[in-house]
Design an enzyme around this catalytic site. Structure first.
Site, PDB file in Angstrom:
ATOM      1  N   LEU A 109      32.973   8.620   6.955  1.00 37.23           N
ATOM      2  CA  LEU A 109      31.749   8.010   6.427  1.00 37.23           C
ATOM      3  C   LEU A 109      31.966   7.532   4.993  1.00 37.23           C
ATOM      4  CD1 LEU A 109      29.179  10.630   7.796  1.00 37.23           C
ATOM      5  CD2 LEU A 109      29.935   8.478   8.830  1.00 37.23           C
ATOM      6  N   PRO A 110      31.037   6.698   4.474  1.00 39.69           N
ATOM      7  CA  PRO A 110      31.284   6.104   3.160  1.00 39.69           C
ATOM      8  C   PRO A 110      31.358   7.106   1.989  1.00 39.69           C
ATOM      9  CG  PRO A 110      29.619   4.839   4.359  1.00 39.69           C
ATOM     10  CD  PRO A 110      29.882   6.080   5.163  1.00 39.69           C
ATOM     11  N   THR A 145      36.214   9.854   1.791  1.00 38.56           N
ATOM     12  CA  THR A 145      36.511  10.187   0.392  1.00 38.56           C
ATOM     13  C   THR A 145      35.191  10.541  -0.277  1.00 38.56           C
ATOM     14  OG1 THR A 145      38.310   8.587   0.374  1.00 38.56           O
ATOM     15  CG2 THR A 145      37.543   9.379  -1.754  1.00 38.56           C
ATOM     16  N   LYS A 147      43.100  12.794  -3.630  1.00 38.37           N
ATOM     17  CA  LYS A 147      42.725  11.428  -3.219  1.00 38.37           C
ATOM     18  C   LYS A 147      42.075  10.666  -4.384  1.00 38.37           C
ATOM     19  CE  LYS A 147      41.322   7.911  -0.808  1.00 38.37           C
ATOM     20  NZ  LYS A 147      42.225   6.821  -0.485  1.00 38.37           N
ATOM     21  N   LYS A 186      32.700   3.652  -6.195  1.00 41.73           N
ATOM     22  CA  LYS A 186      32.337   5.041  -5.857  1.00 41.73           C
ATOM     23  C   LYS A 186      33.483   6.003  -6.202  1.00 41.73           C
ATOM     24  CE  LYS A 186      33.452   6.308  -1.940  1.00 41.73           C
ATOM     25  NZ  LYS A 186      34.173   6.987  -0.915  1.00 41.73           N
TER      26      LYS A 186
HETATM   27  P1  NAD Z   1      32.835   1.421   6.194  1.00 39.97           P
HETATM   28  O1  NAD Z   1      31.628   1.190   5.367  1.00 39.97           O
HETATM   29  O2  NAD Z   1      33.572   0.259   6.773  1.00 39.97           O
HETATM   30  O3  NAD Z   1      32.482   2.394   7.434  1.00 39.97           O
HETATM   31  C1  NAD Z   1      31.611   3.489   7.371  1.00 39.97           C
HETATM   32  C2  NAD Z   1      30.917   3.618   8.722  1.00 39.97           C
HETATM   33  O4  NAD Z   1      30.101   4.801   8.709  1.00 39.97           O
HETATM   34  C3  NAD Z   1      29.983   2.442   9.025  1.00 39.97           C
HETATM   35  O5  NAD Z   1      30.299   1.897  10.301  1.00 39.97           O
HETATM   36  C4  NAD Z   1      28.583   3.071   9.016  1.00 39.97           C
HETATM   37  O6  NAD Z   1      27.691   2.482   9.924  1.00 39.97           O
HETATM   38  C5  NAD Z   1      28.922   4.501   9.411  1.00 39.97           C
HETATM   39  N1  NAD Z   1      27.893   5.486   9.061  1.00 39.97           N
HETATM   40  C6  NAD Z   1      27.315   5.702   7.860  1.00 39.97           C
HETATM   41  N2  NAD Z   1      26.446   6.736   7.951  1.00 39.97           N
HETATM   42  C7  NAD Z   1      26.495   7.184   9.239  1.00 39.97           C
HETATM   43  C8  NAD Z   1      25.835   8.224   9.962  1.00 39.97           C
HETATM   44  N3  NAD Z   1      24.956   9.038   9.379  1.00 39.97           N
HETATM   45  N4  NAD Z   1      26.124   8.383  11.268  1.00 39.97           N
HETATM   46  C9  NAD Z   1      27.026   7.576  11.880  1.00 39.97           C
HETATM   47  N5  NAD Z   1      27.685   6.577  11.255  1.00 39.97           N
HETATM   48  C10 NAD Z   1      27.413   6.380   9.946  1.00 39.97           C
HETATM   49  O7  NAD Z   1      33.815   2.326   5.304  1.00 39.97           O
HETATM   50  P2  NAD Z   1      35.398   2.516   5.489  1.00 39.97           P
HETATM   51  O8  NAD Z   1      36.107   1.438   4.747  1.00 39.97           O
HETATM   52  O9  NAD Z   1      35.683   2.782   6.927  1.00 39.97           O
HETATM   53  O10 NAD Z   1      35.598   3.852   4.623  1.00 39.97           O
HETATM   54  C11 NAD Z   1      35.229   5.135   5.096  1.00 39.97           C
HETATM   55  C12 NAD Z   1      35.730   6.156   4.091  1.00 39.97           C
HETATM   56  O11 NAD Z   1      37.157   6.047   3.962  1.00 39.97           O
HETATM   57  C13 NAD Z   1      35.153   5.985   2.680  1.00 39.97           C
HETATM   58  O12 NAD Z   1      34.903   7.238   2.102  1.00 39.97           O
HETATM   59  C14 NAD Z   1      36.280   5.255   1.941  1.00 39.97           C
HETATM   60  O13 NAD Z   1      36.234   5.514   0.540  1.00 39.97           O
HETATM   61  C15 NAD Z   1      37.508   5.838   2.599  1.00 39.97           C
HETATM   62  N6  NAD Z   1      38.710   4.998   2.605  1.00 39.97           N
HETATM   63  C16 NAD Z   1      38.641   3.679   2.901  1.00 39.97           C
HETATM   64  C17 NAD Z   1      39.813   2.914   2.892  1.00 39.97           C
HETATM   65  C18 NAD Z   1      39.807   1.441   3.210  1.00 39.97           C
HETATM   66  O14 NAD Z   1      40.843   0.786   2.988  1.00 39.97           O
HETATM   67  N7  NAD Z   1      38.723   0.884   3.737  1.00 39.97           N
HETATM   68  C19 NAD Z   1      41.044   3.513   2.603  1.00 39.97           C
HETATM   69  C20 NAD Z   1      41.084   4.877   2.356  1.00 39.97           C
HETATM   70  C21 NAD Z   1      39.903   5.613   2.359  1.00 39.97           C
END
Ligand code: NAD
Length: 301
Positions: free
Chosen positions: A65-66, A100, A175, A250
């Site tokens: 999740l975000p 994260t 991280k 964030k």
């Molecule tokens: P994103 O916004 O693409 O995806 C998050 C998903 O969570 C969305 O589909 C959203 O609808 C869902 N969501 C939110 N609340 C929810 C709930 N209560 N129930 C069900 N689903 C829910 O984000 P992302 O890029 O996939 O990143 C996710 C995490 O990974 C973050 O913490 C980010 O910092 C970390 N991260 C991202 C990357 C990257 O390159 N994108 C790399 C490393 C770490």
């Protein structure tokens, strides 16, 4: 093969889930966004009506999740019957949060899990969306080493490197340090490329030179921020997909909090955060990939 509950099918969770399916696991998936659920279903996951339903019978439960508020909301908010998700997870389940988030939130949720006799790990990842797609992520794990060994076979289907950073929350600390450094070298890379281009160099030629010189770094090697230099990266598709500026802001906020909590000065991290805030405001870039920091330096990219 294992039964896995998976919540959060965004830029990272979506491809991570695909790798679990490819490995033959049975995955029950949930997200708030319909299109993400449809993609998971098409790939062979069973789609649940709620996060709690994905947890039923799960041997492993994974969330992606975000931010902290989403993770605390998922695990700790009581439903209409007064039960939290952790009340509905079987005691034998290994719960793995890959988001994260702040180390404090990670510890708070893990303590609530432990109070119910459920094992939990914080396991944030590095490697970007390409790493999630290829199954080459780095998992940075906090929690009990024995629990990590139980989760390792599942993590190995999504990642190539698995590090045990230490006790609960340590995965998040590591991280956060990594992403602060990532923001700093991405910003520095964009600045150097802009300077070279302004002085008549081709950004591709300059990138090759710096990759093989002392300025070489991950942003140059695999995530070049200058459009057209590298295929398959966000810079070459209008900075879409990838790791959002909002998420980088964030993470840099988490670094600031960690510094405040330990009386540490992090001037480079603070500067990077301010540059990302400017980028977001000036270019309306919150939903663009973080390599769009190039836009602060180079007009019309
Ligand atoms: P994103 O916004 O693409 O995806 C998050 C998903 O969570 C969305 O589909 C959203 O609808 C869902 N969501 C939110 N609340 C929810 C709930 N209560 N129930 C069900 N689903 C829910 O984000 P992302 O890029 O996939 O990143 C996710 C995490 O990974 C973050 O913490 C980010 O910092 C970390 N991260 C991202 C990357 C990257 O390159 N994108 C790399 C490393 C770490």
């Amino acid at each position: 093969m294992a039964r896995i509950g998976f919540v959060g099918l965004g830029n990272m969770g979506g491809p991570m889930l695909l790798n679990l399916l490819k490995a033959g696991h049975q995955v029950s998936a949930f997200d708030l966004v319909e299109s993400a659920l449809a993609r998971a279903k098409q790939a062979g996951a069973s789609v649940a009506e709620s996060a709690a339903n994905t947890a039923k019978d799960a041997e492993f439960f994974i969330s992606m999740l975000p931010a902290s508020r989403h993770v605390e909301g998922l695990y700790l908010t009581p439903d209409a019957e007064g039960k939290t998700l952790l009340d509905r997870v079987p005691k034998s389940t290994v719960v793995i949060d890959c988001s994260t988030i702040s180390p404090q939130s990670a510890r708070k949720v893990a303590e609530a899990a432990h109070a119910r006799g459920i094992a939990m790990l914080d396991a944030p990842v590095s490697g970007g969306t390409a790493g999630a797609e290829k199954g080459t992520l780095t998992f940075i794990v906090g929690g009990d080493a024995n629990v990590l060994e139980r989760g390792r076979p599942i993590l190995e289907k999504m990642g190539a490197n698995i590090f045990h950073a230490g006790a609960q929350g340590a995965g998040q600390v590591a991280k956060i340090c990594n992403n602060m450094l990532l923001a700093i070298h991405m910003t520095g890379t964009a600045e150097a490329l802009a300077l070279g281009v302004a002085n008549g160099l081709d950004p591709g030629v300059l990138s090759e030179i710096m990759k093989r010189s002392s300025g070489g770094n991950w942003s140059l090697n695999v995530y070049n921020p200058y459009p057209g230099v590298m295929d398959g990266v966000p810079a070459s598709r209008g900075y879409s997909g990838g790791f959002l500026v909002d998420l980088m802001i964030k993470d840099l906020g988490l670094a600031m909090d960690a510094a405040d909590g330990t009386d540490m000065a992090i001037p480079m991290g603070a500067l990077a955060r301010n540059l990302y805030r400017l980028l977001k405001k000036q270019e309306n870039a919150g939903a663009l990939d973080f390599s769009s920091i190039q836009k602060l330096y180079t007009k019309d990219v």
